[in-house]
Design a protein around this motif. Structure first.
Motif, PDB file in Angstrom:
ATOM      1  N   GLY A 146       6.134   7.938   3.969  1.00 48.89           N
ATOM      2  CA  GLY A 146       5.085   8.611   4.724  1.00 48.89           C
ATOM      3  C   GLY A 146       5.492   9.021   6.133  1.00 48.89           C
TER       4      GLY A 146
ATOM      5  N   LYS B 228       5.827  12.765   7.567  1.00 48.24           N
ATOM      6  CA  LYS B 228       4.624  12.948   8.402  1.00 48.24           C
ATOM      7  C   LYS B 228       3.389  13.294   7.574  1.00 48.24           C
ATOM      8  CE  LYS B 228       7.208  14.260  12.547  1.00 48.24           C
ATOM      9  NZ  LYS B 228       8.521  13.865  11.997  1.00 48.24           N
ATOM     10  N   ARG B 229       3.253  12.567   6.470  1.00 46.18           N
ATOM     11  CA  ARG B 229       2.086  12.712   5.602  1.00 46.18           C
ATOM     12  C   ARG B 229       1.679  11.323   5.098  1.00 46.18           C
ATOM     13  NH1 ARG B 229       2.961  16.966   7.393  1.00 46.18           N
ATOM     14  NH2 ARG B 229       2.914  19.048   6.440  1.00 46.18           N
ATOM     15  N   ASN B 230       0.396  11.154   4.832  1.00 46.83           N
ATOM     16  CA  ASN B 230      -0.034   9.948   4.136  1.00 46.83           C
ATOM     17  C   ASN B 230       0.389  10.058   2.677  1.00 46.83           C
ATOM     18  OD1 ASN B 230      -1.318   8.760   6.352  1.00 46.83           O
ATOM     19  ND2 ASN B 230      -3.213   9.906   5.967  1.00 46.83           N
ATOM     20  N   VAL B 231       0.957   8.986   2.147  1.00 40.10           N
ATOM     21  CA  VAL B 231       1.335   8.935   0.732  1.00 40.10           C
ATOM     22  C   VAL B 231       0.381   7.980   0.042  1.00 40.10           C
ATOM     23  CG1 VAL B 231       3.159   8.471  -0.925  1.00 40.10           C
ATOM     24  CG2 VAL B 231       3.727   9.437   1.311  1.00 40.10           C
ATOM     25  N   VAL B 232      -0.420   8.518  -0.877  1.00 40.84           N
ATOM     26  CA  VAL B 232      -1.500   7.775  -1.521  1.00 40.84           C
ATOM     27  C   VAL B 232      -1.106   7.437  -2.956  1.00 40.84           C
ATOM     28  CG1 VAL B 232      -3.929   7.824  -2.187  1.00 40.84           C
ATOM     29  CG2 VAL B 232      -3.185   8.991  -0.089  1.00 40.84           C
TER      30      VAL B 232
ATOM     31  N   PRO C  68      -2.576  14.911   2.097  1.00 37.74           N
ATOM     32  CA  PRO C  68      -1.884  13.691   1.652  1.00 37.74           C
ATOM     33  C   PRO C  68      -1.050  13.965   0.399  1.00 37.74           C
ATOM     34  CG  PRO C  68      -4.178  13.227   2.160  1.00 37.74           C
ATOM     35  CD  PRO C  68      -4.037  14.719   2.175  1.00 37.74           C
TER      36      PRO C  68
ATOM     37  N   ARG D 115       4.416   1.191  -3.961  1.00 37.32           N
ATOM     38  CA  ARG D 115       3.678   0.980  -2.713  1.00 37.32           C
ATOM     39  C   ARG D 115       4.617   0.714  -1.543  1.00 37.32           C
ATOM     40  NH1 ARG D 115      -1.787   0.714  -3.727  1.00 37.32           N
ATOM     41  NH2 ARG D 115      -2.231   0.680  -5.967  1.00 37.32           N
TER      42      ARG D 115
ATOM     43  N   GLN E 261       5.067   3.413   1.793  1.00 34.80           N
ATOM     44  CA  GLN E 261       4.952   3.014   3.202  1.00 34.80           C
ATOM     45  C   GLN E 261       6.116   3.534   4.038  1.00 34.80           C
ATOM     46  OE1 GLN E 261       4.654  -1.254   3.192  1.00 34.80           O
ATOM     47  NE2 GLN E 261       2.762  -1.259   2.008  1.00 34.80           N
TER      48      GLN E 261
END
Length: 327
Positions: free
Chosen positions: A59, A63-67, A34, A52, A56
């Motif tokens: 990401g 192709k990755r989760n962005v935390v 991530p 935020r 959304q």
């Protein structure tokens, strides 16, 4: 001042970005982990919301989760420093602000990072014009009336800010320099307590990012006087710009931008910049930002670098003239 011409140039550049060939998204690769997007302020503020919404949209493109990771302190410096010192592999970005990388370097005695040496700008993300509001018991409805009222009572009108050296502080100082009014700065630890005292009448006026004041203005608890920026906001269409109100040189526009460690490989910087710029053109994101009084403002890395340099010069001059210091 970052001129209207330069702001227009940024907008024009953003408009042509969709037509450009963008190889980085296909050629560069990120670690299979991530991505951290550091927000250098507490949850719930304008910076946090903008981050935020951006996360959304970025990401799926990379192709990755962005935390989101909130790391507040020293007006955004702490979180920005964390990104500067993070592993330079593209897995840590920070949505920093004017205060952290354009104001603090000129007013803070010991910065933990050097903006030019330690940070790589990716893109400007959003412009956030400052709104000037007053306590509704103050017998003024226009900027001209506010200036006349303050001039008739030198040293009796206080303006609040979210802290020494903050954008709201320097906005008030720029109004003081432009008009010659003797208004007194009252710093707070953040916008929330400042707005509370403004509504209570402990202070008489304040500049702030629109989201910090909008609900109170809409409820009638505060009276809007003028808005920075080139155009009126559709959220408050009756409120004139500072230029319309007779003060074109008072132009405090806060901003947020995406940066990474300067040691991050150039192909990864390009990948992240292109993904962010593409996300910032998404109509849903553009509308969401506008609903908060912000303007999505994608740029190239070099345009953002020049923007930071000019903003540093501009706010450094105002801060030094005001004798502002950030402890």
């Amino acid at each position: 001042m970052f001129s209207r011409r330069n702001l227009a140039a940024l907008g024009a550049a953003a408009a042509v970005l969709p037509a450009l060939h963008r190889p980085a998204l296909a050629q560069a690769s990120l670690p299979e982990t991530p991505i951290r997007l550091i927000v250098p302020f507490p949850p719930g503020g304008p910076n946090d919301l903008i981050a935020r919404l951006l996360a959304q949209k970025i990401g799926p493109l990379i192709k990755r989760n962005v935390v989101i990771e909130n790391r507040s302190g020293a007006g955004g410096v702490v979180g920005t420093d964390a990104a500067a010192k993070a592993a330079p592999d593209g897995t840590t970005m920070v949505l920093t602000s004017a205060g952290a990388i354009a104001i603090s370097p000129t007013l803070m005695p010991a910065m933990p990072f050097d903006v030019a040496r330690d940070l790589a700008p990716l893109t400007l993300v959003a412009l956030m014009p400052e709104l000037l509001a007053v306590n509704p018991k103050l017998p003024v409805k226009t900027l001209a009336e506010l200036i006349a009222y303050a001039k008739a009572r030198p040293g009796e009108v206080n303006f609040a800010s979210s802290g020494n050296g903050s954008m709201p502080h320097l906005a008030g100082e720029s109004l003081r320099f432009a008009t010659g009014v003797e208004i007194i700065h009252i710093p707070y630890r953040g916008a929330a307590p400042a707005v509370t005292d403004l509504m209570a009448g402990q202070v008489q006026m304040m500049f702030a990012d629109m989201p910090a004041l909008l609900s109170q203005v809409q409820a009638g608890a505060l009276r809007p006087i003028a808005l920075a920026g080139d155009a009126r906001s559709p959220l408050l269409p009756e409120v004139p710009t500072l230029a319309e109100a007779g003060q074109p040189t008072v132009a405090p526009v806060n901003w947020y931008g995406l940066v990474v460690s300067a040691k991050t490989p150039a192909p990864i910087q390009a990948l992240l910049q292109e993904a962010a710029a593409q996300a910032l053109r998404d109509p849903e994101l553009v509308a969401a930002y506008a609903g908060q009084g912000a303007k999505a403002s994608p740029s190239s890395a070099e345009e953002f670098r020049r923007f930071i340099a000019e903003e540093t010069r501009r706010w450094g001059e105002i801060g030094k003239r005001a004798g502002a210091k950030i402890d």
